[in-house]
Design a protein around this motif. Sequence first.
Motif, PDB file in Angstrom:
ATOM      1  N   ILE A   1      -3.522   0.929  -9.974  1.00  0.00           N
ATOM      2  CA  ILE A   1      -3.929   2.765  -9.790  1.00  0.00           C
ATOM      3  C   ILE A   1      -3.271   3.997  -9.968  1.00  0.00           C
ATOM      4  O   ILE A   1      -3.690   4.642  -9.860  1.00  0.00           O
ATOM      5  CB  ILE A   1      -4.017   1.926  -7.965  1.00  0.00           C
TER       6      ILE A   1
ATOM      7  N   ALA B   1      -5.203  -1.380  -3.959  1.00  0.00           N
ATOM      8  CA  ALA B   1      -3.664  -2.117  -3.104  1.00  0.00           C
ATOM      9  C   ALA B   1      -3.591  -3.138  -2.019  1.00  0.00           C
ATOM     10  O   ALA B   1      -3.349  -4.779  -1.979  1.00  0.00           O
ATOM     11  CB  ALA B   1      -2.907  -0.396  -2.988  1.00  0.00           C
TER      12      ALA B   1
ATOM     13  N   THR C   1      -7.349   4.380  -4.038  1.00  0.00           N
ATOM     14  CA  THR C   1      -6.776   3.320  -4.344  1.00  0.00           C
ATOM     15  C   THR C   1      -5.791   2.540  -3.702  1.00  0.00           C
ATOM     16  O   THR C   1      -5.727   1.945  -3.746  1.00  0.00           O
ATOM     17  CB  THR C   1      -5.460   4.499  -5.213  1.00  0.00           C
ATOM     18  N   SER C   2      -5.806   3.442  -2.111  1.00  0.00           N
ATOM     19  CA  SER C   2      -5.096   2.403  -1.072  1.00  0.00           C
ATOM     20  C   SER C   2      -6.112   1.035  -0.323  1.00  0.00           C
ATOM     21  O   SER C   2      -5.073   0.181  -1.151  1.00  0.00           O
ATOM     22  CB  SER C   2      -4.579   3.311   0.025  1.00  0.00           C
TER      23      SER C   2
ATOM     24  N   ILE D   1      -6.348   9.196  -2.680  1.00  0.00           N
ATOM     25  CA  ILE D   1      -5.802   8.147  -2.040  1.00  0.00           C
ATOM     26  C   ILE D   1      -6.108   6.752  -1.482  1.00  0.00           C
ATOM     27  O   ILE D   1      -5.784   5.910  -1.076  1.00  0.00           O
ATOM     28  CB  ILE D   1      -4.270   9.166  -1.371  1.00  0.00           C
TER      29      ILE D   1
ATOM     30  N   THR E   1       0.759   3.163  -3.778  1.00  0.00           N
ATOM     31  CA  THR E   1      -0.177   3.851  -3.843  1.00  0.00           C
ATOM     32  C   THR E   1       1.351   5.484  -3.917  1.00  0.00           C
ATOM     33  O   THR E   1       0.458   6.705  -4.391  1.00  0.00           O
ATOM     34  CB  THR E   1      -0.110   4.499  -2.610  1.00  0.00           C
TER      35      THR E   1
ATOM     36  N   MET F   1      -5.910   6.536 -10.408  1.00  0.00           N
ATOM     37  CA  MET F   1      -5.365   8.073  -9.669  1.00  0.00           C
ATOM     38  C   MET F   1      -4.970   9.231 -10.106  1.00  0.00           C
ATOM     39  O   MET F   1      -5.455  10.165 -10.364  1.00  0.00           O
ATOM     40  CB  MET F   1      -4.242   7.985  -9.128  1.00  0.00           C
TER      41      MET F   1
ATOM     42  N   VAL G   1       1.136  -1.245   0.150  1.00  0.00           N
ATOM     43  CA  VAL G   1      -0.101  -0.298   0.133  1.00  0.00           C
ATOM     44  C   VAL G   1       0.756   1.844   0.040  1.00  0.00           C
ATOM     45  O   VAL G   1       0.882   2.066  -1.228  1.00  0.00           O
ATOM     46  CB  VAL G   1      -1.075  -0.099   1.325  1.00  0.00           C
TER      47      VAL G   1
END
Length: 292
Positions: free
Chosen positions: A167, A216, A212-213, A209, A99, A171, A95
């Motif tokens: 990601i 992940a 997307t985290s 963020i 990220t 993002m 992560v």
Amino acid sequence: MKARPVSPARSSQRRSATRRSERRASLGAVIIALIWLVPVYWMVKSAFEADESLLSSPPHLVIHEGTLAHFRQVLADPSFWAAMRMSLTVALVTVVFATTLALLFSFSLSRYRFRGRMAMIIAVLVVQMVPAEALFISQYQMLNSVNLLNSPIGLAILYIGTHVPFITWMMRGYVDAVPVDLEEAAQIDGCSRLSAFWRITLPLLLPGIVATSVFAFLFAWNEYTLALIVLSRNTSVTLPIWLQSFQASDLGYTDWGGVMAGATLMAVPVIIMFVIIQKRLGQSTVGGAVKG
């Protein structure tokens, strides 16, 4: 020519039709949610059910003979805690680095115009089309050459490389939604480009963020096939692989109560994470940033 006013009766009919449509949509959403929750309910129910009741035919829809024996069995197993530490280490490293790299990569693609920019964007999409199975042999040999097999760092490196393109594409949409005017205004007020990014853009990107985290983390937490290939020692496995220990092939049976209890405990960190970040997931990217 003046528009004819809508009669109160017709307006009331439209509102009634809208409410009926909303009720039907809500009912459909509830039904879909209940269907989606059936496997989750069955997992939790089976984790609290005694073996005799769990394997009965026909199966019981509710807990017939409750027990905590399966959870005590899992929590008393040292290999469960070792697998938990391995999964948490791999997921957190994935992560943080995935990220961070995706944020910088997406910002450069969104804000800068440079030679080869479009080729890089296309490459991000093409990478997603490569089947993961086609890379297993090369990934195994790569980690073996640097002595990172059976290592959380080695597995995290593969997860980072696998997930960064996806990601990054996610993002980039969040970065594009932040007006460039905000950064330019900050630079006019004396901020450097880095300071404008840190003080203005980054806080507005927090919802992206977080989103997307989450992707992940879920990818690293639930991934099975690549971990099975890279982690060949029984002492260093992630939780999805650890669940195999309840399948006693030499005895010819599977401890379904242990599997369900382990899967339920495996879901607890994910639930905690969603409870913590649920507010961020619902926020608008640039809400309140620009006053009209």
